[in-house]
Design a protein around this motif. Structure first.
Motif, PDB file in Angstrom:
ATOM      1  N   PHE A  18       0.816  -1.214   0.000  1.00 14.50           N
ATOM      2  CA  PHE A  18       0.000   0.000   0.000  1.00 14.50           C
ATOM      3  C   PHE A  18       0.851   1.265   0.000  1.00 14.50           C
ATOM      4  CE2 PHE A  18      -2.797   3.135   2.136  1.00 14.50           C
ATOM      5  CZ  PHE A  18      -3.907   3.050   1.313  1.00 14.50           C
ATOM      6  N   ASP A  19       1.909   1.277   0.775  1.00 18.28           N
ATOM      7  CA  ASP A  19       2.728   2.485   0.927  1.00 18.28           C
ATOM      8  C   ASP A  19       3.590   2.795  -0.285  1.00 18.28           C
ATOM      9  OD1 ASP A  19       1.651   3.068   3.344  1.00 18.28           O
ATOM     10  OD2 ASP A  19       3.398   2.515   4.542  1.00 18.28           O
ATOM     11  N   GLU A  20       3.583   1.932  -1.297  1.00 19.15           N
ATOM     12  CA  GLU A  20       4.361   2.217  -2.497  1.00 19.15           C
ATOM     13  C   GLU A  20       3.768   3.371  -3.302  1.00 19.15           C
ATOM     14  OE1 GLU A  20       4.875  -1.391  -4.679  1.00 19.15           O
ATOM     15  OE2 GLU A  20       5.819  -2.441  -2.995  1.00 19.15           O
ATOM     16  N   GLU A  21       2.460   3.612  -3.159  1.00 11.82           N
ATOM     17  CA  GLU A  21       1.843   4.786  -3.780  1.00 11.82           C
ATOM     18  C   GLU A  21       2.306   6.037  -3.038  1.00 11.82           C
ATOM     19  OE1 GLU A  21      -0.129   5.178  -6.405  1.00 11.82           O
ATOM     20  OE2 GLU A  21      -0.172   3.052  -6.924  1.00 11.82           O
ATOM     21  N   ALA A  22       2.704   7.055  -3.786  1.00  7.22           N
ATOM     22  CA  ALA A  22       3.311   8.235  -3.164  1.00  7.22           C
ATOM     23  C   ALA A  22       2.420   8.876  -2.115  1.00  7.22           C
ATOM     24  CB  ALA A  22       3.661   9.258  -4.246  1.00  7.22           C
ATOM     25  N   ASP A  23       1.111   8.970  -2.399  1.00 10.45           N
ATOM     26  CA  ASP A  23       0.211   9.629  -1.460  1.00 10.45           C
ATOM     27  C   ASP A  23      -0.238   8.705  -0.344  1.00 10.45           C
ATOM     28  OD1 ASP A  23      -1.151   8.440  -3.751  1.00 10.45           O
ATOM     29  OD2 ASP A  23      -3.011   9.072  -2.788  1.00 10.45           O
ATOM     30  N   ARG A  27       6.445   8.658   1.525  1.00  9.42           N
ATOM     31  CA  ARG A  27       7.883   8.437   1.699  1.00  9.42           C
ATOM     32  C   ARG A  27       8.712   9.542   1.063  1.00  9.42           C
ATOM     33  NH1 ARG A  27       7.497   1.985   0.164  1.00  9.42           N
ATOM     34  NH2 ARG A  27       6.892   1.230   2.249  1.00  9.42           N
ATOM     35  N   ASP A  28       8.175  10.176   0.034  1.00 12.86           N
ATOM     36  CA  ASP A  28       8.839  11.318  -0.602  1.00 12.86           C
ATOM     37  C   ASP A  28       8.650  12.537   0.302  1.00 12.86           C
ATOM     38  OD1 ASP A  28       9.213  13.719  -2.184  1.00 12.86           O
ATOM     39  OD2 ASP A  28       9.163  12.464  -3.967  1.00 12.86           O
ATOM     40  N   VAL A  29       9.735  13.168   0.699  1.00 12.58           N
ATOM     41  CA  VAL A  29       9.636  14.266   1.664  1.00 12.58           C
ATOM     42  C   VAL A  29       8.806  15.418   1.117  1.00 12.58           C
ATOM     43  CG1 VAL A  29      11.780  13.693   2.846  1.00 12.58           C
ATOM     44  CG2 VAL A  29      11.841  15.224   0.870  1.00 12.58           C
ATOM     45  N   ARG A  30       8.782  15.591  -0.219  1.00 13.50           N
ATOM     46  CA  ARG A  30       8.002  16.679  -0.805  1.00 13.50           C
ATOM     47  C   ARG A  30       6.510  16.381  -0.741  1.00 13.50           C
ATOM     48  NH1 ARG A  30      10.908  16.374  -6.439  1.00 13.50           N
ATOM     49  NH2 ARG A  30      10.484  14.209  -5.868  1.00 13.50           N
ATOM     50  N   ARG A  32       5.130  14.329   1.437  1.00 11.67           N
ATOM     51  CA  ARG A  32       4.806  14.377   2.870  1.00 11.67           C
ATOM     52  C   ARG A  32       4.602  15.813   3.335  1.00 11.67           C
ATOM     53  NH1 ARG A  32       5.438  11.139   7.293  1.00 11.67           N
ATOM     54  NH2 ARG A  32       6.013  12.140   9.251  1.00 11.67           N
ATOM     55  N   ALA A  33       5.480  16.708   2.893  1.00  7.07           N
ATOM     56  CA  ALA A  33       5.373  18.118   3.288  1.00  7.07           C
ATOM     57  C   ALA A  33       4.093  18.744   2.738  1.00  7.07           C
ATOM     58  CB  ALA A  33       6.591  18.891   2.813  1.00  7.07           C
ATOM     59  N   ALA A  34       3.702  18.346   1.509  1.00 12.98           N
ATOM     60  CA  ALA A  34       2.486  18.894   0.910  1.00 12.98           C
ATOM     61  C   ALA A  34       1.256  18.500   1.712  1.00 12.98           C
ATOM     62  CB  ALA A  34       2.365  18.410  -0.531  1.00 12.98           C
ATOM     63  N   TRP A  35       1.189  17.246   2.146  1.00 19.70           N
ATOM     64  CA  TRP A  35       0.062  16.824   2.976  1.00 19.70           C
ATOM     65  C   TRP A  35       0.113  17.459   4.359  1.00 19.70           C
ATOM     66  CZ3 TRP A  35      -4.327  14.941   1.446  1.00 19.70           C
ATOM     67  CH2 TRP A  35      -4.397  14.301   0.200  1.00 19.70           C
ATOM     68  N   GLY A  36       1.312  17.623   4.889  1.00 17.67           N
ATOM     69  CA  GLY A  36       1.436  18.290   6.185  1.00 17.67           C
ATOM     70  C   GLY A  36       0.903  19.703   6.148  1.00 17.67           C
ATOM     71  N   ARG A  37       1.186  20.431   5.064  1.00 14.46           N
ATOM     72  CA  ARG A  37       0.679  21.801   4.929  1.00 14.46           C
ATOM     73  C   ARG A  37      -0.847  21.821   4.856  1.00 14.46           C
ATOM     74  NH1 ARG A  37       5.248  22.206   1.526  1.00 14.46           N
ATOM     75  NH2 ARG A  37       3.989  21.784  -0.340  1.00 14.46           N
ATOM     76  N   ARG A  38      -1.407  20.886   4.094  1.00  9.46           N
ATOM     77  CA  ARG A  38      -2.864  20.851   3.969  1.00  9.46           C
ATOM     78  C   ARG A  38      -3.519  20.543   5.316  1.00  9.46           C
ATOM     79  NH1 ARG A  38      -4.838  22.059  -1.323  1.00  9.46           N
ATOM     80  NH2 ARG A  38      -2.933  22.326  -2.525  1.00  9.46           N
ATOM     81  N   LEU A  39      -2.977  19.609   6.050  1.00 10.51           N
ATOM     82  CA  LEU A  39      -3.558  19.287   7.348  1.00 10.51           C
ATOM     83  C   LEU A  39      -3.542  20.498   8.274  1.00 10.51           C
ATOM     84  CD1 LEU A  39      -2.173  15.695   8.021  1.00 10.51           C
ATOM     85  CD2 LEU A  39      -4.487  16.331   7.334  1.00 10.51           C
ATOM     86  N   ARG A  40      -2.449  21.243   8.264  1.00 10.21           N
ATOM     87  CA  ARG A  40      -2.381  22.438   9.109  1.00 10.21           C
ATOM     88  C   ARG A  40      -3.418  23.477   8.694  1.00 10.21           C
ATOM     89  NH1 ARG A  40       3.180  21.056   9.218  1.00 10.21           N
ATOM     90  NH2 ARG A  40       3.581  22.171   7.272  1.00 10.21           N
ATOM     91  N   GLU A  41      -3.706  23.554   7.389  1.00  8.19           N
ATOM     92  CA  GLU A  41      -4.711  24.504   6.906  1.00  8.19           C
ATOM     93  C   GLU A  41      -6.135  24.067   7.256  1.00  8.19           C
ATOM     94  OE1 GLU A  41      -3.953  24.583   2.749  1.00  8.19           O
ATOM     95  OE2 GLU A  41      -2.058  25.679   2.927  1.00  8.19           O
ATOM     96  N   TRP A  42      -6.384  22.769   7.208  1.00  9.13           N
ATOM     97  CA  TRP A  42      -7.744  22.261   7.362  1.00  9.13           C
ATOM     98  C   TRP A  42      -8.168  22.068   8.809  1.00  9.13           C
ATOM     99  CZ3 TRP A  42      -6.556  17.778   3.457  1.00  9.13           C
ATOM    100  CH2 TRP A  42      -6.557  18.294   2.150  1.00  9.13           C
ATOM    101  N   LEU A  43      -7.216  21.757   9.685  1.00 11.15           N
ATOM    102  CA  LEU A  43      -7.553  21.372  11.052  1.00 11.15           C
ATOM    103  C   LEU A  43      -7.450  22.549  12.014  1.00 11.15           C
ATOM    104  CD1 LEU A  43      -7.312  18.573   9.760  1.00 11.15           C
ATOM    105  CD2 LEU A  43      -6.126  17.804  11.823  1.00 11.15           C
TER     106      LEU A  43
END
Length: 217
Positions: A18-23, A27-30, A32-43
Protein backbone atom coordinates in the motif's frame (compact mmCIF):
# COMPACT_ATOMS: atom_id res chain seq x y z
CA UNK A 1 -23.73 -6.29 -2.40
CA UNK A 2 -20.12 -6.56 -1.33
CA UNK A 3 -19.60 -8.12 2.11
CA UNK A 4 -17.59 -6.70 4.98
CA UNK A 5 -15.34 -9.76 5.01
CA UNK A 6 -14.58 -9.52 1.30
CA UNK A 7 -13.73 -5.82 1.58
CA UNK A 8 -11.48 -6.47 4.58
CA UNK A 9 -9.81 -9.29 2.67
CA UNK A 10 -9.15 -7.06 -0.33
CA UNK A 11 -7.41 -4.43 1.78
CA UNK A 12 -5.55 -7.05 3.82
CA UNK A 13 -4.09 -8.33 0.56
CA UNK A 14 -3.13 -4.78 -0.47
CA UNK A 15 -1.55 -3.81 2.86
CA UNK A 16 1.96 -5.04 2.13
CA UNK A 17 2.38 -2.79 -0.93
CA UNK A 18 0.00 0.00 0.00
CA UNK A 19 2.73 2.48 0.93
CA UNK A 20 4.36 2.22 -2.50
CA UNK A 21 1.84 4.79 -3.78
CA UNK A 22 3.31 8.23 -3.16
CA UNK A 23 0.21 9.63 -1.46
CA UNK A 24 -0.24 6.49 0.65
CA UNK A 25 3.20 5.99 2.15
CA UNK A 26 4.30 9.66 2.08
CA UNK A 27 7.88 8.44 1.70
CA UNK A 28 8.84 11.32 -0.60
CA UNK A 29 9.64 14.27 1.66
CA UNK A 30 8.00 16.68 -0.81
CA UNK A 31 4.74 14.73 -0.90
CA UNK A 32 4.81 14.38 2.87
CA UNK A 33 5.37 18.12 3.29
CA UNK A 34 2.49 18.89 0.91
CA UNK A 35 0.06 16.82 2.98
CA UNK A 36 1.44 18.29 6.19
CA UNK A 37 0.68 21.80 4.93
CA UNK A 38 -2.86 20.85 3.97
CA UNK A 39 -3.56 19.29 7.35
CA UNK A 40 -2.38 22.44 9.11
CA UNK A 41 -4.71 24.50 6.91
CA UNK A 42 -7.74 22.26 7.36
CA UNK A 43 -7.55 21.37 11.05
CA UNK A 44 -8.02 23.50 14.16
CA UNK A 45 -4.93 24.19 16.26
CA UNK A 46 -3.31 21.28 18.04
CA UNK A 47 -3.99 19.47 20.18
CA UNK A 48 -7.26 18.34 18.61
CA UNK A 49 -8.91 14.94 18.81
CA UNK A 50 -8.96 13.65 15.23
CA UNK A 51 -10.78 10.53 14.07
CA UNK A 52 -8.96 9.28 10.94
CA UNK A 53 -11.34 6.89 9.16
CA UNK A 54 -10.03 4.40 6.65
CA UNK A 55 -6.61 5.21 8.07
CA UNK A 56 -4.83 2.47 6.12
CA UNK A 57 -1.21 2.13 7.17
CA UNK A 58 -1.37 5.25 9.33
CA UNK A 59 0.62 7.76 7.27
CA UNK A 60 -1.77 10.63 7.98
CA UNK A 61 -2.09 9.53 11.61
CA UNK A 62 1.66 9.87 11.95
CA UNK A 63 1.60 13.37 10.47
CA UNK A 64 -1.25 14.34 12.79
CA UNK A 65 0.57 13.05 15.85
CA UNK A 66 3.77 14.85 14.84
CA UNK A 67 1.76 18.07 14.55
CA UNK A 68 0.57 17.63 18.13
CA UNK A 69 -2.90 16.22 17.50
CA UNK A 70 -4.36 13.13 19.16
CA UNK A 71 -5.44 10.83 16.30
CA UNK A 72 -7.59 7.75 16.53
CA UNK A 73 -7.44 5.67 13.35
CA UNK A 74 -10.01 3.11 12.23
CA UNK A 75 -9.66 0.64 9.37
CA UNK A 76 -11.52 -2.53 8.44
CA UNK A 77 -8.28 -4.32 7.54
CA UNK A 78 -6.37 -5.90 10.45
CA UNK A 79 -3.18 -5.91 8.36
CA UNK A 80 -3.50 -2.20 7.60
CA UNK A 81 -3.94 -1.51 11.30
CA UNK A 82 -0.91 -3.68 12.14
CA UNK A 83 1.18 -1.53 9.79
CA UNK A 84 -0.26 1.66 11.31
CA UNK A 85 0.57 0.56 14.85
CA UNK A 86 4.10 -0.42 13.82
CA UNK A 87 4.57 2.90 12.04
CA UNK A 88 3.49 4.90 15.08
CA UNK A 89 5.59 2.80 17.45
CA UNK A 90 8.61 3.00 15.15
CA UNK A 91 8.40 6.78 15.15
CA UNK A 92 8.26 6.82 18.94
CA UNK A 93 4.70 8.17 18.94
CA UNK A 94 3.50 5.55 21.42
CA UNK A 95 0.40 6.85 23.21
CA UNK A 96 0.13 9.77 20.78
CA UNK A 97 -2.04 7.69 18.45
CA UNK A 98 -4.54 4.85 18.66
CA UNK A 99 -5.34 2.49 15.76
CA UNK A 100 -8.48 0.34 15.85
CA UNK A 101 -9.79 -2.44 13.65
CA UNK A 102 -13.39 -1.70 12.73
CA UNK A 103 -15.95 -0.47 10.25
CA UNK A 104 -15.13 3.11 9.29
CA UNK A 105 -18.76 3.63 8.34
CA UNK A 106 -19.75 3.03 11.95
CA UNK A 107 -16.55 3.53 13.96
CA UNK A 108 -16.08 1.52 17.18
CA UNK A 109 -15.40 4.52 19.40
CA UNK A 110 -18.28 4.30 21.85
CA UNK A 111 -19.38 7.62 23.32
CA UNK A 112 -16.22 9.50 22.40
CA UNK A 113 -16.62 12.71 20.43
CA UNK A 114 -14.01 14.41 18.25
CA UNK A 115 -12.93 17.83 17.06
CA UNK A 116 -12.31 16.50 13.54
CA UNK A 117 -13.45 13.52 11.50
CA UNK A 118 -11.01 12.98 8.63
CA UNK A 119 -11.51 10.54 5.76
CA UNK A 120 -9.42 10.24 2.61
CA UNK A 121 -10.61 8.23 -0.42
CA UNK A 122 -12.98 6.21 1.73
CA UNK A 123 -16.58 6.92 0.75
CA UNK A 124 -16.44 4.91 -2.48
CA UNK A 125 -15.71 1.76 -0.45
CA UNK A 126 -18.82 2.03 1.76
CA UNK A 127 -22.09 0.20 1.06
CA UNK A 128 -24.10 3.14 2.50
CA UNK A 129 -22.00 6.31 2.32
CA UNK A 130 -24.87 8.66 3.17
CA UNK A 131 -25.55 6.78 6.41
CA UNK A 132 -21.83 6.97 7.17
CA UNK A 133 -21.87 10.76 6.74
CA UNK A 134 -24.73 11.04 9.23
CA UNK A 135 -22.87 8.85 11.71
CA UNK A 136 -19.68 10.87 11.31
CA UNK A 137 -21.51 14.14 11.92
CA UNK A 138 -22.86 12.66 15.16
CA UNK A 139 -19.32 11.87 16.30
CA UNK A 140 -18.28 15.53 16.22
CA UNK A 141 -18.45 17.98 19.06
CA UNK A 142 -20.47 21.15 18.38
CA UNK A 143 -18.39 23.25 15.99
CA UNK A 144 -16.38 20.22 14.92
CA UNK A 145 -15.10 19.69 11.38
CA UNK A 146 -15.56 17.08 8.72
CA UNK A 147 -12.53 16.92 6.42
CA UNK A 148 -13.23 14.69 3.43
CA UNK A 149 -10.61 14.15 0.73
CA UNK A 150 -12.49 12.67 -2.21
CA UNK A 151 -12.82 12.59 -5.97
CA UNK A 152 -13.74 10.56 -9.03
CA UNK A 153 -10.77 8.53 -10.19
CA UNK A 154 -9.83 6.76 -13.38
CA UNK A 155 -11.14 3.39 -12.24
CA UNK A 156 -14.07 1.26 -13.45
CA UNK A 157 -17.40 2.41 -12.01
CA UNK A 158 -18.68 -1.17 -12.33
CA UNK A 159 -16.38 -2.40 -9.59
CA UNK A 160 -14.17 -4.47 -11.88
CA UNK A 161 -11.00 -5.44 -10.04
CA UNK A 162 -12.47 -4.76 -6.61
CA UNK A 163 -14.71 -7.24 -4.74
CA UNK A 164 -17.73 -9.27 -5.77
CA UNK A 165 -20.87 -7.14 -5.58
CA UNK A 166 -18.97 -3.85 -5.78
CA UNK A 167 -21.04 -2.72 -8.75
CA UNK A 168 -23.96 -2.17 -6.35
CA UNK A 169 -22.03 0.26 -4.15
CA UNK A 170 -23.52 3.74 -4.60
CA UNK A 171 -20.30 5.69 -5.09
CA UNK A 172 -18.15 3.05 -6.72
CA UNK A 173 -15.44 4.84 -8.70
CA UNK A 174 -15.59 7.88 -6.46
CA UNK A 175 -17.99 10.74 -5.82
CA UNK A 176 -18.03 14.15 -7.45
CA UNK A 177 -17.96 17.31 -5.36
CA UNK A 178 -21.50 18.32 -6.36
CA UNK A 179 -22.96 15.02 -5.16
CA UNK A 180 -21.01 14.99 -1.91
CA UNK A 181 -21.83 18.59 -0.98
CA UNK A 182 -25.49 17.87 -1.73
CA UNK A 183 -25.41 14.95 0.69
CA UNK A 184 -23.83 17.14 3.37
CA UNK A 185 -26.08 20.21 3.18
CA UNK A 186 -28.54 19.10 5.84
CA UNK A 187 -25.79 17.88 8.18
CA UNK A 188 -23.50 20.92 8.39
CA UNK A 189 -23.74 24.64 9.01
CA UNK A 190 -21.11 25.63 6.45
CA UNK A 191 -18.74 24.01 3.99
CA UNK A 192 -16.24 24.75 1.31
CA UNK A 193 -14.70 22.74 -1.50
CA UNK A 194 -10.98 22.95 -2.22
CA UNK A 195 -9.65 21.47 -5.49
CA UNK A 196 -6.60 19.27 -4.99
CA UNK A 197 -4.86 19.58 -8.34
CA UNK A 198 -1.34 20.09 -7.00
CA UNK A 199 0.69 17.14 -8.36
CA UNK A 200 2.91 17.28 -5.30
CA UNK A 201 0.06 15.81 -3.24
CA UNK A 202 -0.03 12.72 -5.45
CA UNK A 203 3.57 12.41 -6.57
CA UNK A 204 2.50 12.84 -10.20
CA UNK A 205 0.29 14.80 -12.55
CA UNK A 206 -3.41 13.90 -12.37
CA UNK A 207 -6.26 14.20 -14.85
CA UNK A 208 -9.24 13.22 -12.71
CA UNK A 209 -11.36 15.04 -10.11
CA UNK A 210 -9.77 15.38 -6.66
CA UNK A 211 -10.87 17.76 -3.94
CA UNK A 212 -11.38 18.27 -0.23
CA UNK A 213 -14.59 19.25 1.52
CA UNK A 214 -14.11 21.06 4.81
CA UNK A 215 -17.41 21.31 6.67
CA UNK A 216 -18.41 22.61 10.09
CA UNK A 217 -21.14 21.00 12.18
Amino acid sequence: MATTSSIAGYWDAAAGRFDEEADHGLRDVRVRAAWGRRLREWLPPAPSRVLDLGCGTGSLMLLLAEQGHRPVGVDLSPRMIAHARAKLAGAGIGTGGEALVGDAGDPPVGLRRFDVVLARHLLWTLPDPRAALRRWADLLRPGGRLVLVEGRWNMPADGAGYVAGAEAMPWMGGVGAAVLTGALRELVTELRVEPLTDPMLWGREIDDERYAVIATI
